[in-house]
Write an enzyme that holds these catalytic residues in place. Structure first.
Site, short mmCIF file in Angstrom:
data_model
loop_
_atom_site.label_atom_id
_atom_site.label_comp_id
_atom_site.label_asym_id
_atom_site.label_seq_id
_atom_site.Cartn_x
_atom_site.Cartn_y
_atom_site.Cartn_z
N LYS A 1 0.77 -1.19 -0.06
CA LYS A 1 0.09 0.04 -0.05
C LYS A 1 0.78 1.40 0.05
O LYS A 1 2.08 1.23 0.34
CB LYS A 1 -0.81 0.14 1.21
N ARG B 1 -10.33 0.37 15.89
CA ARG B 1 -10.26 1.35 14.77
C ARG B 1 -11.88 0.76 13.94
O ARG B 1 -12.60 1.42 13.84
CB ARG B 1 -9.08 1.38 14.08
N TYR C 1 18.32 28.64 8.11
CA TYR C 1 17.21 29.34 8.69
C TYR C 1 17.18 29.24 10.30
O TYR C 1 17.15 28.15 10.65
CB TYR C 1 15.88 28.60 8.25
N MET D 1 13.84 23.68 2.22
CA MET D 1 13.30 23.06 1.34
C MET D 1 13.81 21.98 0.16
O MET D 1 13.50 20.90 -0.15
CB MET D 1 12.27 23.92 0.33
C1 LIG Z 1 -0.33 -1.62 6.79
C2 LIG Z 1 -1.13 -3.00 7.42
C3 LIG Z 1 -0.28 -4.03 7.56
C4 LIG Z 1 1.36 -4.07 7.59
O1 LIG Z 1 1.76 -3.39 8.75
P1 LIG Z 1 3.56 -3.23 8.88
O2 LIG Z 1 3.37 -2.75 10.30
O3 LIG Z 1 3.95 -2.13 8.15
O4 LIG Z 1 4.01 -4.61 8.77
C5 LIG Z 1 -0.82 -5.21 8.01
N1 LIG Z 1 -2.05 -5.32 8.25
C6 LIG Z 1 -2.94 -4.28 8.00
C7 LIG Z 1 -4.58 -4.47 8.13
C8 LIG Z 1 -2.54 -2.89 7.51
O5 LIG Z 1 -3.28 -2.08 7.49
#
Ligand SMILES: *Cc1c(COP(=O)(O)O)cnc(C)c1O
Length: 355
Positions: free
Chosen positions: A33, A129, A253, A301
């Site tokens: 992702k 969640r 800066y 930047m």
């Molecule tokens: C993003 C995600 C993972 C991967 O998590 P990591 O800590 O990067 O291994 C696994 N399961 C779900 C449901 C996620 O949203």
């Protein structure tokens, strides 16, 4: 050309994927992702395509990008669909789908897939969640089963504190999962990277490694298994300017750094517009032509400044590693008050090159 770039080591990615499978003894969905945590989802999925059991993404847009690139392995939508209309695409592109909410369950019951779906049914075992309440879980399972729309159900949950190895919460979540799933004979998927590396006693038919694929540790403390990971990304650039300052002169800066001794300052073509964290303070590690050094002054930047005083060989054109095989991304993240996940995802503007 501006010398800032990110090198992506696909051999290291494959090594980390194999390690995830070997350590868990389970099948593994490579989590790609957010553009593979900034590493380039298509190229990473292509590199794993031959051996991965499947992939996981956050949304259908990410899944379709992989399908369009010719990725044919299973792809799981980790949050399922955001509107019921996506179910048609899920069916057409043969995607696997999390169901975490009653409205999604109802949409699946009403769907008309050409072939039965693969659903990952998510339990809220304590993260609070998404996911079904433990008391609703069995009923949700039965409804999916009875819907006639589903060929296969995988039971899943997600841990909130698996990166804290001295915390009992993961064990409590496991107990909650086991009670909620009692009597259901289905495959299970419980472990993300910290749960995979840190909690070998947690069972799983499927694991969901993300950050560990990219070679960064999910833990704040050293961990022997995390040491077996290989960093995949090297973020590097070059020194584009050098100046010698006497003691007592400010740099950058806000004059956040004032030289305490005669100081040789190197300017690096890298800044927060590339995703390098602006909050990385003076002292954040870098490597210059392989030698350890540090950032001085504020990150701006397009540029940042480093200390060359003790590196007389270094100068104009010297290679600077911001993170990678020498400078762990997790150390830079810690200095900047964040986590490697975020500094990878923030990467932009710099071209990625693969080897
Ligand atoms: C993003 C995600 C993972 C991967 O998590 P990591 O800590 O990067 O291994 C696994 N399961 C779900 C449901 C996620 O949203």
């Amino acid at each position: 050309m501006r010398p800032a770039r990110a090198l992506i080591d696909l051999q290291a990615l494959r090594h980390n994927y194999r390690l995830a499978r070997e350590l868990s003894g389970a099948r593994a969905l490579a989590v790609v992702k957010a553009d593979a945590y900034g590493h380039g989802a298509v190229r990473c999925a292509e590199a794993l395509q031959g051996e991965a059991d499947g992939f996981a993404v956050a949304c259908i847009e990410e899944a379709l990008q992989l399908r369009e690139a010719g990725i044919q392995k299973p792809i799981l939508l980790l949050e399922g669909f955001f509107e019921a209309g996506e179910l048609e695409l899920i069916d057409r592109h043969d995607l696997w789908c999390v169901v975490h909410s009653p409205w999604q369950l109802a949409a699946v019951e009403q769907a008309r897939p050409r072939r039965p779906l693969t659903i990952w049914l998510k339990l809220d075992s304590g993260m609070h969640r998404v996911g079904f309440h433990p008391e609703q879980y069995q009923a949700a399972y039965r409804r999916l089963e009875a819907s006639g729309k589903v060929a296969r159900i995988v039971l899943m949950t997600h841990f909130a504190r698996a990166d804290e190895l001295d915390c009992s919460r993961s064990r409590e979540q496991l107990v909650t999962f086991q009670q909620a799933a009692q009597g259901l004979s289905a495959e299970i998927s419980l472990r993300n990277s910290p749960a995979l590396l840190g909690w070998p006693e947690i069972p799983s038919d499927w694991v969901r490694p993300g950050i560990m694929l990219y070679g960064a540790t999910p833990f704040a403390q050293p961990h022997p298994l995390a040491e077996r990971l290989r960093p995949v990304m090297t973020l590097e650039s070059k020194i584009i300017s050098v100046r010698e300052l006497p003691a007592g002169e400010p740099v950058g800066y806000g004059a956040r750094f004032v030289s305490e001794r005669p100081t040789r300052v190197g300017v690096v073509a890298m800044g927060y517009a590339d995703g390098y964290p602006r909050h990385a303070p003076t002292g954040t590690p870098v490597a210059i032509d392989g030698q350890p050094s540090r950032i001085i002054g504020r990150v701006s930047m397009d540029m940042l400044t480093v200390d060359l005083t003790d590196l007389p060989q270094a100068g104009l054109g010297s290679r600077v590693e911001l993170w990678g095989k020498q400078v762990p991304a997790s150390e830079v993240a810690t200095c900047a008050g964040t986590i490697p996940y975020q500094i990878f995802c923030n990467l932009r503007r710099v071209p990625l090159s693969y080897f």
